[in-house]
Design a protein around this motif. Structure first.
Motif, short mmCIF file in Angstrom:
data_model
loop_
_atom_site.label_atom_id
_atom_site.label_comp_id
_atom_site.label_asym_id
_atom_site.label_seq_id
_atom_site.Cartn_x
_atom_site.Cartn_y
_atom_site.Cartn_z
N ARG A 58 19.81 40.12 28.15
CA ARG A 58 18.57 39.80 27.46
C ARG A 58 17.60 39.09 28.40
NH1 ARG A 58 20.72 35.21 23.12
NH2 ARG A 58 21.02 33.48 24.60
N GLN A 59 16.32 39.27 28.08
CA GLN A 59 15.27 38.65 28.91
C GLN A 59 14.20 38.07 28.00
OE1 GLN A 59 13.54 41.28 31.85
NE2 GLN A 59 12.87 39.55 33.08
N GLU A 118 16.27 30.48 20.02
CA GLU A 118 16.53 30.64 21.45
C GLU A 118 17.11 32.01 21.79
OE1 GLU A 118 16.03 26.65 20.29
OE2 GLU A 118 17.57 28.04 19.58
N ASP A 119 17.51 32.77 20.79
CA ASP A 119 18.02 34.12 21.03
C ASP A 119 16.89 35.15 21.14
OD1 ASP A 119 20.62 33.33 18.72
OD2 ASP A 119 20.79 33.42 20.90
N THR A 120 15.66 34.71 20.91
CA THR A 120 14.52 35.61 21.00
C THR A 120 14.38 36.16 22.42
OG1 THR A 120 13.30 34.53 19.22
CG2 THR A 120 12.00 35.76 20.84
N ALA A 121 14.37 37.49 22.53
CA ALA A 121 14.31 38.13 23.85
C ALA A 121 14.27 39.64 23.65
CB ALA A 121 15.53 37.77 24.68
N ILE A 122 14.04 40.33 24.75
CA ILE A 122 14.28 41.77 24.78
C ILE A 122 15.73 41.96 25.19
CG2 ILE A 122 13.67 43.97 25.81
CD1 ILE A 122 10.88 42.83 26.33
N TYR A 123 16.45 42.76 24.42
CA TYR A 123 17.87 43.00 24.67
C TYR A 123 18.04 44.38 25.30
CZ TYR A 123 19.27 38.80 22.25
OH TYR A 123 19.47 37.49 21.90
N TYR A 124 18.77 44.40 26.41
CA TYR A 124 18.99 45.63 27.17
C TYR A 124 20.48 45.98 27.19
CZ TYR A 124 14.35 44.69 29.12
OH TYR A 124 13.01 44.45 29.29
N GLY A 162 15.37 48.73 26.32
CA GLY A 162 15.30 47.44 25.66
C GLY A 162 14.82 47.51 24.22
N THR A 163 15.22 46.52 23.44
CA THR A 163 14.77 46.38 22.07
C THR A 163 14.47 44.91 21.81
OG1 THR A 163 15.29 46.89 19.73
CG2 THR A 163 17.13 46.15 21.11
N GLN A 164 13.35 44.66 21.13
CA GLN A 164 12.90 43.27 20.93
C GLN A 164 13.62 42.63 19.76
OE1 GLN A 164 10.35 41.35 22.62
NE2 GLN A 164 11.27 39.73 21.36
N VAL A 165 14.12 41.43 19.99
CA VAL A 165 14.70 40.60 18.93
C VAL A 165 13.89 39.32 18.86
CG1 VAL A 165 16.71 39.26 18.21
CG2 VAL A 165 17.01 41.57 19.16
N THR A 166 13.37 39.02 17.67
CA THR A 166 12.59 37.80 17.47
C THR A 166 13.21 37.01 16.33
OG1 THR A 166 10.57 38.90 18.21
CG2 THR A 166 10.32 36.83 17.01
N VAL A 167 13.54 35.75 16.61
CA VAL A 167 14.17 34.89 15.61
C VAL A 167 13.18 33.76 15.28
CG1 VAL A 167 16.16 33.50 15.02
CG2 VAL A 167 16.41 35.43 16.60
N SER A 168 12.77 33.70 14.05
CA SER A 168 11.81 32.68 13.62
C SER A 168 12.54 31.46 13.08
CB SER A 168 10.87 33.25 12.55
OG SER A 168 11.60 33.60 11.40
N SER A 169 11.92 30.30 13.28
CA SER A 169 12.57 29.06 12.84
C SER A 169 12.17 28.70 11.42
CB SER A 169 12.17 27.92 13.78
OG SER A 169 10.78 27.81 13.84
#
Length: 122
Positions: free
Chosen positions: A38-39, A89-95, A115-122
């Motif tokens: 992830r990035q 903190e897991d928010t990233a592009i996952y490859y 890659g696929t985008q993962v966005t985690v909201s607080s």
């Protein structure tokens, strides 16, 4: 040559779950070890998890151990990453990547997905 396509990313609230998939084409992934990286924005690409070609061995980054699970279905030519208890903190592009293990170190020497985008909201 193997091509990898990730899917399953999206927006989720903290504490939620997502399941990423990595579908391979061109060649069977049965002979490859597979991994997820992830990035995050402005940061380097980091190892998340990997799995041996047989599925017997799995390895995780400390930051995700106990929350994420990597698995594979060689018959479907697909690798998965189940992500639970997600944190901002897991928010990233996952490859997804294909490669080899050298001892417990996974080297993505064969192919990368887009890659696929993962966005985690607080």
């Amino acid at each position: 040559q193997v091509q990898l396509v990730e899917s399953g990313g999206g927006l989720v609230q903290a504490g939620g779950s997502l399941r990423l998939s990595c579908a391979a084409s061109g060649r069977t992934i049965g002979s490859y070890d597979m991994g997820w990286f992830r990035q995050a924005p402005g940061k380097e690409r980091l190892f998340v998890a990997s799995i041996t070609w047989s599925g017997v061995g799995t390895y995780y980054a400390k930051s995700v151990k106990g929350r994420f699970t990597i698995s594979r279905d060689n018959a479907k030519n697909t690798v998965y990453l189940q992500m639970n208890s997600l944190e901002p903190e897991d928010t990233a592009i996952y490859y997804c990547a294909a490669g080899r293990h050298y001892s417990s170190d996974f080297v993505p020497s064969v192919a990368w997905g887009q890659g696929t985008q993962v966005t985690v909201s607080s």
